[in-house]
Design an enzyme around this catalytic site. Sequence first.
Site, PDB file in Angstrom:
ATOM      1  N   THR A  12       0.731  -1.129   0.191  1.00  8.61           N
ATOM      2  CA  THR A  12      -0.095   0.039   0.423  1.00  8.61           C
ATOM      3  C   THR A  12       1.133   1.177   0.062  1.00  8.61           C
ATOM      4  OG1 THR A  12      -1.591  -0.938   1.088  1.00  8.61           O
ATOM      5  CG2 THR A  12      -1.639   1.664   1.089  1.00  8.61           C
ATOM      6  N   SER A  54       1.162  -7.025  -0.927  1.00 11.68           N
ATOM      7  CA  SER A  54       2.050  -8.669  -0.071  1.00 11.68           C
ATOM      8  C   SER A  54       1.146  -9.839  -0.089  1.00 11.68           C
ATOM      9  CB  SER A  54       2.858  -8.178   1.547  1.00 11.68           C
ATOM     10  OG  SER A  54       1.395  -7.975   1.931  1.00 11.68           O
ATOM     11  N   THR A  87       1.396  -4.701   3.969  1.00 15.06           N
ATOM     12  CA  THR A  87       1.319  -5.527   5.445  1.00 15.06           C
ATOM     13  C   THR A  87       0.052  -6.412   5.177  1.00 15.06           C
ATOM     14  OG1 THR A  87      -1.478  -4.154   5.409  1.00 15.06           O
ATOM     15  CG2 THR A  87       1.142  -3.107   6.132  1.00 15.06           C
ATOM     16  N   ASP A  88      -0.451  -7.464   4.409  1.00 16.75           N
ATOM     17  CA  ASP A  88      -0.904  -8.311   4.639  1.00 16.75           C
ATOM     18  C   ASP A  88      -0.280  -9.527   5.200  1.00 16.75           C
ATOM     19  OD1 ASP A  88      -3.295  -6.999   3.894  1.00 16.75           O
ATOM     20  OD2 ASP A  88      -3.640  -8.196   1.914  1.00 16.75           O
TER      21      ASP A  88
END
Length: 332
Positions: A12, A54, A87-88
């Site tokens: 992101t 990610s 962040t995933d």
Amino acid sequence: MRRIVVLSTGGTIATRQDAHGTRLAAEPADALLERLPWPPGVAIEARDVFCLGSYLLTPADMHGVALAVRKALADESVAGVVVTHGTDSLEETAYLVDLFHGDPRPVVFTGAMRPADAPDGDGPRNLADAIAVADAVAARDLGVLVCFDGQVYPARGTRKAHTTAPAAFAAPDGGPLGRVGDGEVRISAVPVRPKPLDLGAFRPDGIRADIVACYPGCDVRALRAVADAGARGIVLEATGAGNANPEVAAEVARLTACGVVVALSTRVHAGPVAGLYGNGGGADLVRAGAVPTGTLRPSQARVLLIALLGAYGDPERVRAEFNDSLERNTHG
């Protein structure tokens, strides 16, 4: 002048929205540095590793990040490394890199919850904070860190705790190691870490490890399916302190006898896995051969399995090393 290498992998922090409002990772590393809110006070070198959301990453991609970190630290003039990441799966990649990181210099993962073209984007501040941590003497010998929303966390035990909030990460069982703000880094705790694995000996190709959920009324079809598909490691996402049922316990015994390494984790947010109950509970699962993961949750338990299987291969060695890694990894 001290030098920090920023490795960009997408996420992101590197996304922009198209005409339909869909976010796609597209920004190169240099563009991320252009938006820093203040001069960092150190020389920065930006390098692009890849540019992906990610959620698309594979263990091979994460291995690639670990290799890029090692390459950056091969230069003695580099004081630290920052990795910008979606962040995933940030918790997985950061932990994988940490398992192989034996250098005293900081490696700091960060990202963003708002895209690069958002007027209130959090990426520039998170990146500036991560650069400050990577340059801080206080952050040396702490292993791989996660810097997000002003908090500094150890890689192990940190996970995404909210799908959209800027304060997206937490370490429920250990808490943060410190804080950072306006370039000032304050560290108040030190993680005790196991001996790093040999990155040169790690071969992730062909290593399959899966996560299988246990829930009221579950059977063993999913367990058998992933084993039949070639899984050499399986993480049970059990209930409570690590419980399932007698059928699952019997299947764990069969899989263990066949050379599959089974790790026992839980779906509960915080607290350790413990072999407390019989009748298919944690005590029976451990007796059947499942390795308790302590406070390590399924996402990172799977990463540990992949790392150990890729480094050693032998199931018994993997089981022993898994236990050793968990026993020595706590806050000091």
